[in-house]
Scaffold this motif. Structure first.
Motif, PDB file in Angstrom:
ATOM      1  N   ASP A 162       0.843  -1.192   0.000  1.00 24.48           N
ATOM      2  CA  ASP A 162       0.000   0.000   0.000  1.00 24.48           C
ATOM      3  C   ASP A 162       0.882   1.247   0.000  1.00 24.48           C
ATOM      4  O   ASP A 162       0.610   2.221  -0.705  1.00 24.48           O
ATOM      5  N   GLU A 163       1.948   1.202   0.798  1.00 26.70           N
ATOM      6  CA  GLU A 163       2.878   2.333   0.854  1.00 26.70           C
ATOM      7  C   GLU A 163       3.591   2.510  -0.476  1.00 26.70           C
ATOM      8  O   GLU A 163       3.754   3.641  -0.970  1.00 26.70           O
ATOM      9  N   HIS A 164       4.024   1.407  -1.075  1.00 25.24           N
ATOM     10  CA  HIS A 164       4.688   1.490  -2.381  1.00 25.24           C
ATOM     11  C   HIS A 164       3.766   2.105  -3.431  1.00 25.24           C
ATOM     12  O   HIS A 164       4.201   2.932  -4.240  1.00 25.24           O
ATOM     13  N   GLN A 165       2.509   1.701  -3.422  1.00 25.00           N
ATOM     14  CA  GLN A 165       1.567   2.238  -4.401  1.00 25.00           C
ATOM     15  C   GLN A 165       1.363   3.740  -4.209  1.00 25.00           C
ATOM     16  O   GLN A 165       1.323   4.501  -5.184  1.00 25.00           O
ATOM     17  N   SER A 166       1.251   4.177  -2.955  1.00 24.68           N
ATOM     18  CA  SER A 166       1.084   5.614  -2.683  1.00 24.68           C
ATOM     19  C   SER A 166       2.297   6.398  -3.148  1.00 24.68           C
ATOM     20  O   SER A 166       2.172   7.502  -3.706  1.00 24.68           O
ATOM     21  N   ILE A 167       3.473   5.846  -2.940  1.00 25.68           N
ATOM     22  CA  ILE A 167       4.701   6.508  -3.393  1.00 25.68           C
ATOM     23  C   ILE A 167       4.719   6.611  -4.914  1.00 25.68           C
ATOM     24  O   ILE A 167       5.014   7.675  -5.484  1.00 25.68           O
ATOM     25  N   ALA A 168       4.384   5.514  -5.584  1.00 30.48           N
ATOM     26  CA  ALA A 168       4.385   5.501  -7.051  1.00 30.48           C
ATOM     27  C   ALA A 168       3.392   6.517  -7.610  1.00 30.48           C
ATOM     28  O   ALA A 168       3.680   7.205  -8.604  1.00 30.48           O
ATOM     29  N   GLU A 169       2.236   6.639  -6.984  1.00 30.24           N
ATOM     30  CA  GLU A 169       1.214   7.591  -7.455  1.00 30.24           C
ATOM     31  C   GLU A 169       1.691   9.031  -7.267  1.00 30.24           C
ATOM     32  O   GLU A 169       1.472   9.880  -8.147  1.00 30.24           O
ATOM     33  N   ALA A 170       2.342   9.324  -6.138  1.00 34.87           N
ATOM     34  CA  ALA A 170       2.855  10.673  -5.906  1.00 34.87           C
ATOM     35  C   ALA A 170       3.950  11.028  -6.897  1.00 34.87           C
ATOM     36  O   ALA A 170       4.030  12.158  -7.399  1.00 34.87           O
ATOM     37  N   VAL A 171       4.806  10.052  -7.208  1.00 33.42           N
ATOM     38  CA  VAL A 171       5.873  10.271  -8.187  1.00 33.42           C
ATOM     39  C   VAL A 171       5.267  10.562  -9.564  1.00 33.42           C
ATOM     40  O   VAL A 171       5.691  11.490 -10.263  1.00 33.42           O
ATOM     41  N   ALA A 172       4.277   9.775  -9.945  1.00 30.94           N
ATOM     42  CA  ALA A 172       3.650   9.957 -11.265  1.00 30.94           C
ATOM     43  C   ALA A 172       2.959  11.311 -11.383  1.00 30.94           C
ATOM     44  O   ALA A 172       2.933  11.924 -12.465  1.00 30.94           O
ATOM     45  N   ARG A 173       2.404  11.812 -10.273  1.00 26.70           N
ATOM     46  CA  ARG A 173       1.748  13.137 -10.292  1.00 26.70           C
ATOM     47  C   ARG A 173       2.759  14.278 -10.304  1.00 26.70           C
ATOM     48  O   ARG A 173       2.391  15.426 -10.547  1.00 26.70           O
ATOM     49  N   GLY A 174       3.985  13.970 -10.003  1.00 24.94           N
ATOM     50  CA  GLY A 174       4.989  15.024  -9.878  1.00 24.94           C
ATOM     51  C   GLY A 174       4.918  15.738  -8.551  1.00 24.94           C
ATOM     52  O   GLY A 174       5.438  16.854  -8.412  1.00 24.94           O
ATOM     53  N   ASP A 175       4.311  15.108  -7.554  1.00 23.02           N
ATOM     54  CA  ASP A 175       4.173  15.701  -6.224  1.00 23.02           C
ATOM     55  C   ASP A 175       5.431  15.392  -5.422  1.00 23.02           C
ATOM     56  O   ASP A 175       5.495  14.431  -4.660  1.00 23.02           O
ATOM     57  N   VAL A 176       6.445  16.229  -5.592  1.00 23.92           N
ATOM     58  CA  VAL A 176       7.764  15.975  -5.027  1.00 23.92           C
ATOM     59  C   VAL A 176       7.708  15.891  -3.502  1.00 23.92           C
ATOM     60  O   VAL A 176       8.255  14.959  -2.898  1.00 23.92           O
ATOM     61  N   GLY A 177       7.061  16.877  -2.877  1.00 27.17           N
ATOM     62  CA  GLY A 177       7.009  16.906  -1.420  1.00 27.17           C
ATOM     63  C   GLY A 177       6.312  15.689  -0.836  1.00 27.17           C
ATOM     64  O   GLY A 177       6.783  15.087   0.139  1.00 27.17           O
ATOM     65  N   ARG A 178       5.168  15.323  -1.437  1.00 30.52           N
ATOM     66  CA  ARG A 178       4.410  14.171  -0.954  1.00 30.52           C
ATOM     67  C   ARG A 178       5.198  12.879  -1.141  1.00 30.52           C
ATOM     68  O   ARG A 178       5.249  12.029  -0.247  1.00 30.52           O
ATOM     69  N   ALA A 179       5.824  12.724  -2.295  1.00 33.61           N
ATOM     70  CA  ALA A 179       6.596  11.514  -2.577  1.00 33.61           C
ATOM     71  C   ALA A 179       7.737  11.350  -1.575  1.00 33.61           C
ATOM     72  O   ALA A 179       7.974  10.263  -1.045  1.00 33.61           O
ATOM     73  N   GLU A 180       8.427  12.452  -1.309  1.00 31.97           N
ATOM     74  CA  GLU A 180       9.554  12.386  -0.381  1.00 31.97           C
ATOM     75  C   GLU A 180       9.085  12.096   1.040  1.00 31.97           C
ATOM     76  O   GLU A 180       9.692  11.296   1.763  1.00 31.97           O
TER      77      GLU A 180
END
Length: 246
Positions: free
Chosen positions: A186-204
């Motif tokens: 679940d955590e990996h999926q959330s990270i991948a989605e943030a990366v795809a959106r370009g949401d740098v702060g959220r991804a980090e």
């Protein structure tokens, strides 16, 4: 002794023996504290003692094998070797480095709005559903490698993989019974989605939480096991059978 993969003779025989033993240690097939003898390993692998001896020297240099405590102090007998214990403090240090590299990787990947293959998440979830520890570890590595490559900086992957076998080893031991595997994808999926959106702060932020949680969980588990074993007899003197993922 666990039945290990047999090896055919080849010029790089020492490297083959090294990799088979490292894989067995990393996945828990050869467990922390387990005593190792050249004769038994050579018989299991269908090779001579010489490549086993050289491979064990390399594993000792890399921190995966250590001198075993002497069973007969003062008897003049060789202590032999054992699989190195997993130390909570070492896990913490490894995850400090990995956490920093992973945070850098997702930050760079997010700036590029990289879309990771959905297959990475699917395979991870399938491994958890099947209870296949080896597949869980391989899927986790594949996901993080994809992030490192998405970052566009090859030095990140090169640096991270230096410590991967130590992390893999801790995961192989912990995932046998750990609740960690129930949330990781679940955590990996959330990270991948943030990366795809370009949401740098959220991804980090998500990656820092992911790495921190994994580090704390593994440290806590191994600290508990270390305390539980501290007064026990040397059960690790007996070589355990392979713990196949179930």
């Amino acid at each position: 002794m666990a039945q290990l993969l047999q090896i055919t003779n080849a010029p790089d025989l020492v490297d083959q023996v090294y990799r088979v033993l490292l894989d067995a240690i990393s996945t828990g097939q050869l467990s922390p504290g387990q005593r190792l003898t050249q004769e038994e390993l050579a018989e299991q692998l269908s090779v001579s003692r010489q490549p086993v001896m050289q491979a064990l020297r390399l594993l000792k240099k890399d921190g995966f094998v250590a001198d075993a405590p002497s069973a007969c102090a003062g008897a003049g007998r060789s202590r032999g070797l054992q699989v190195s214990p997993i130390e909570p403090g070492w896990i913490a240090q490894v995850y400090q480095v990995r956490g920093a590299l992973d945070a850098l990787a997702v930050r760079l990947a997010a700036t590029r709005r990289t879309r990771l293959e959905p297959e990475l998440i699917r395979k991870g979830r399938e491994a958890v559903a099947a209870g296949d520890v080896r597949a869980m570890i391989e899927a986790d590595l594949a996901f993080h490698q994809a992030l490192y490559r998405a970052a566009g900086n090859p030095l990140i992957e090169q640096s991270a993989l230096l410590h991967w076998h130590h992390i893999r080893r801790a995961m192989g031991e912990a995932l046998q019974t750990s609740s960690l595997r129930t949330t990781v994808w679940d955590e990996h999926q959330s990270i991948a989605e943030a990366v795809a959106r370009g949401d740098v702060g959220r991804a980090e932020t998500l990656m820092q939480h992911h790495s921190g949680q994994a580090s704390e969980h593994l440290q806590g588990q191994f600290q508990h096991e270390h305390t539980a074993r501290s007064g026990s007899s040397p059960a690790h003197d007996q070589l355990r059978g392979a713990r196949q993922p179930g």
